[in-house]
Scaffold this motif. Sequence first.
Motif, PDB file in Angstrom:
ATOM      1  N   LYS A   1      -4.010   0.759 -13.586  1.00 10.57           N
ATOM      2  CA  LYS A   1      -3.710  -0.673 -13.635  1.00 10.57           C
ATOM      3  C   LYS A   1      -4.114  -1.393 -12.357  1.00 10.57           C
ATOM      4  O   LYS A   1      -4.606  -2.531 -12.405  1.00 10.57           O
ATOM      5  CB  LYS A   1      -2.207  -0.870 -13.890  1.00 10.57           C
ATOM      6  N   HIS A   2      -3.951  -0.724 -11.215  1.00 10.50           N
ATOM      7  CA  HIS A   2      -4.148  -1.413  -9.939  1.00 10.50           C
ATOM      8  C   HIS A   2      -5.424  -0.990  -9.217  1.00 10.50           C
ATOM      9  O   HIS A   2      -5.572  -1.249  -8.019  1.00 10.50           O
ATOM     10  CB  HIS A   2      -2.935  -1.186  -9.035  1.00 10.50           C
ATOM     11  N   TYR A   3      -6.343  -0.395  -9.957  1.00 10.65           N
ATOM     12  CA  TYR A   3      -7.592   0.029  -9.332  1.00 10.65           C
ATOM     13  C   TYR A   3      -8.356  -1.146  -8.729  1.00 10.65           C
ATOM     14  O   TYR A   3      -8.981  -1.026  -7.679  1.00 10.65           O
ATOM     15  CB  TYR A   3      -8.492   0.764 -10.331  1.00 10.65           C
ATOM     16  N   ASP A   4      -8.308  -2.307  -9.403  1.00 14.35           N
ATOM     17  CA  ASP A   4      -9.080  -3.455  -8.919  1.00 14.35           C
ATOM     18  C   ASP A   4      -8.629  -3.893  -7.524  1.00 14.35           C
ATOM     19  O   ASP A   4      -9.454  -4.302  -6.701  1.00 14.35           O
ATOM     20  CB  ASP A   4      -8.974  -4.626  -9.896  1.00 14.35           C
ATOM     21  N   ILE A   5      -7.323  -3.777  -7.237  1.00 18.08           N
ATOM     22  CA  ILE A   5      -6.842  -4.125  -5.900  1.00 18.08           C
ATOM     23  C   ILE A   5      -7.364  -3.115  -4.880  1.00 18.08           C
ATOM     24  O   ILE A   5      -7.845  -3.472  -3.803  1.00 18.08           O
ATOM     25  CB  ILE A   5      -5.300  -4.155  -5.853  1.00 18.08           C
ATOM     26  N   TYR A   6      -7.281  -1.843  -5.241  1.00 15.87           N
ATOM     27  CA  TYR A   6      -7.749  -0.788  -4.331  1.00 15.87           C
ATOM     28  C   TYR A   6      -9.243  -0.940  -4.046  1.00 15.87           C
ATOM     29  O   TYR A   6      -9.690  -0.738  -2.917  1.00 15.87           O
ATOM     30  CB  TYR A   6      -7.477   0.580  -4.952  1.00 15.87           C
ATOM     31  N   GLU A   7      -9.999  -1.316  -5.069  1.00 11.80           N
ATOM     32  CA  GLU A   7     -11.443  -1.481  -4.891  1.00 11.80           C
ATOM     33  C   GLU A   7     -11.742  -2.586  -3.887  1.00 11.80           C
ATOM     34  O   GLU A   7     -12.675  -2.479  -3.086  1.00 11.80           O
ATOM     35  CB  GLU A   7     -12.104  -1.792  -6.232  1.00 11.80           C
TER      36      GLU A   7
ATOM     37  N   GLN B   1       0.129  -9.531  -4.484  1.00 15.66           N
ATOM     38  CA  GLN B   1      -0.203  -8.563  -5.529  1.00 15.66           C
ATOM     39  C   GLN B   1       0.164  -7.151  -5.084  1.00 15.66           C
ATOM     40  O   GLN B   1       0.665  -6.350  -5.878  1.00 15.66           O
ATOM     41  CB  GLN B   1      -1.694  -8.632  -5.865  1.00 15.66           C
ATOM     42  N   CYS B   2      -0.098  -6.853  -3.825  1.00  9.94           N
ATOM     43  CA  CYS B   2       0.245  -5.525  -3.314  1.00  9.94           C
ATOM     44  C   CYS B   2       1.758  -5.332  -3.254  1.00  9.94           C
ATOM     45  O   CYS B   2       2.262  -4.250  -3.568  1.00  9.94           O
ATOM     46  CB  CYS B   2      -0.366  -5.335  -1.920  1.00  9.94           C
ATOM     47  N   PHE B   3       2.469  -6.370  -2.878  1.00 16.58           N
ATOM     48  CA  PHE B   3       3.931  -6.302  -2.850  1.00 16.58           C
ATOM     49  C   PHE B   3       4.478  -5.991  -4.243  1.00 16.58           C
ATOM     50  O   PHE B   3       5.344  -5.129  -4.412  1.00 16.58           O
ATOM     51  CB  PHE B   3       4.496  -7.630  -2.339  1.00 16.58           C
TER      52      PHE B   3
ATOM     53  N   LYS C   1       1.244  -5.948   5.784  1.00 15.06           N
ATOM     54  CA  LYS C   1       2.244  -4.893   5.577  1.00 15.06           C
ATOM     55  C   LYS C   1       2.206  -4.333   4.160  1.00 15.06           C
ATOM     56  O   LYS C   1       2.162  -3.122   3.947  1.00 15.06           O
ATOM     57  CB  LYS C   1       3.634  -5.437   5.900  1.00 15.06           C
ATOM     58  N   SER C   2       2.236  -5.207   3.162  1.00 15.90           N
ATOM     59  CA  SER C   2       2.247  -4.751   1.766  1.00 15.90           C
ATOM     60  C   SER C   2       0.918  -4.112   1.386  1.00 15.90           C
ATOM     61  O   SER C   2       0.872  -3.120   0.655  1.00 15.90           O
ATOM     62  CB  SER C   2       2.560  -5.917   0.823  1.00 15.90           C
ATOM     63  N   SER C   3      -0.179  -4.677   1.899  1.00 13.32           N
ATOM     64  CA  SER C   3      -1.506  -4.141   1.588  1.00 13.32           C
ATOM     65  C   SER C   3      -1.691  -2.745   2.170  1.00 13.32           C
ATOM     66  O   SER C   3      -2.242  -1.849   1.517  1.00 13.32           O
ATOM     67  CB  SER C   3      -2.594  -5.082   2.123  1.00 13.32           C
TER      68      SER C   3
END
Length: 207
Positions: A120-126, A98-100, A166-168
């Motif tokens: 859009k990507h706040y949930d990943i950051y959280e 997902q981060c990639f 790496k991607s994260s």
Amino acid sequence: MKAVIISAYTELKDMNKGFKYSIAQVNWWLLKHGDLYREVSNTYNKLCNDCLDWQAKGLPIDCLSKPVYCNKNSDFHSYIKFYDELDKATQLNKLEQQCFNANDEYLLCSKEDLRDWVIKHYDIYEKLGTYFFGYLEFNSKDDKNLHIAEVHDKSFGVDIRAEDFKSSLRFYDVYFDLYDNQKLYPEKIKEWDELFSKIQLPKENYE
């Protein structure tokens, strides 16, 4: 059971003398010792026979003082915590794809699109934010290995190599700048500020 726990620790320790592990090595160890983890957890969460007997007689149980016969001993608790911390790292590693994808989207964003990307990507950051903040702070500026866990006697700890996240890590650095520094999602920041403002810490009594 204590001897089995020590053996599991030793196996992981001997797997990598530098204590810098790949996520695949950690996954392997977790899978191999999953039954032990479940056994230790089940034992830890049950009252021992002595405590059950006292409870049946209406007497207080003695878990807080951690007697040697008690199921709630420190060796069990430490193993459960250690296993959970390693497992958390492997679960977060599943966000790599997902981060990639999010990083690829970021590279295609115009300046006007950046706010939409942040929202859009706040949930990943959280999911990553608190975790990375906690574990990256143990490392030097030139080494972003994630320091995940240490055994209770501090004889060794587990670092996850940076390339496995790496991607994260790239996503986290970019998002942190846009969200925390440039504040492209002020509504969410305000939401958190309001939430924290409602939290009342207990007042210390100096009298």
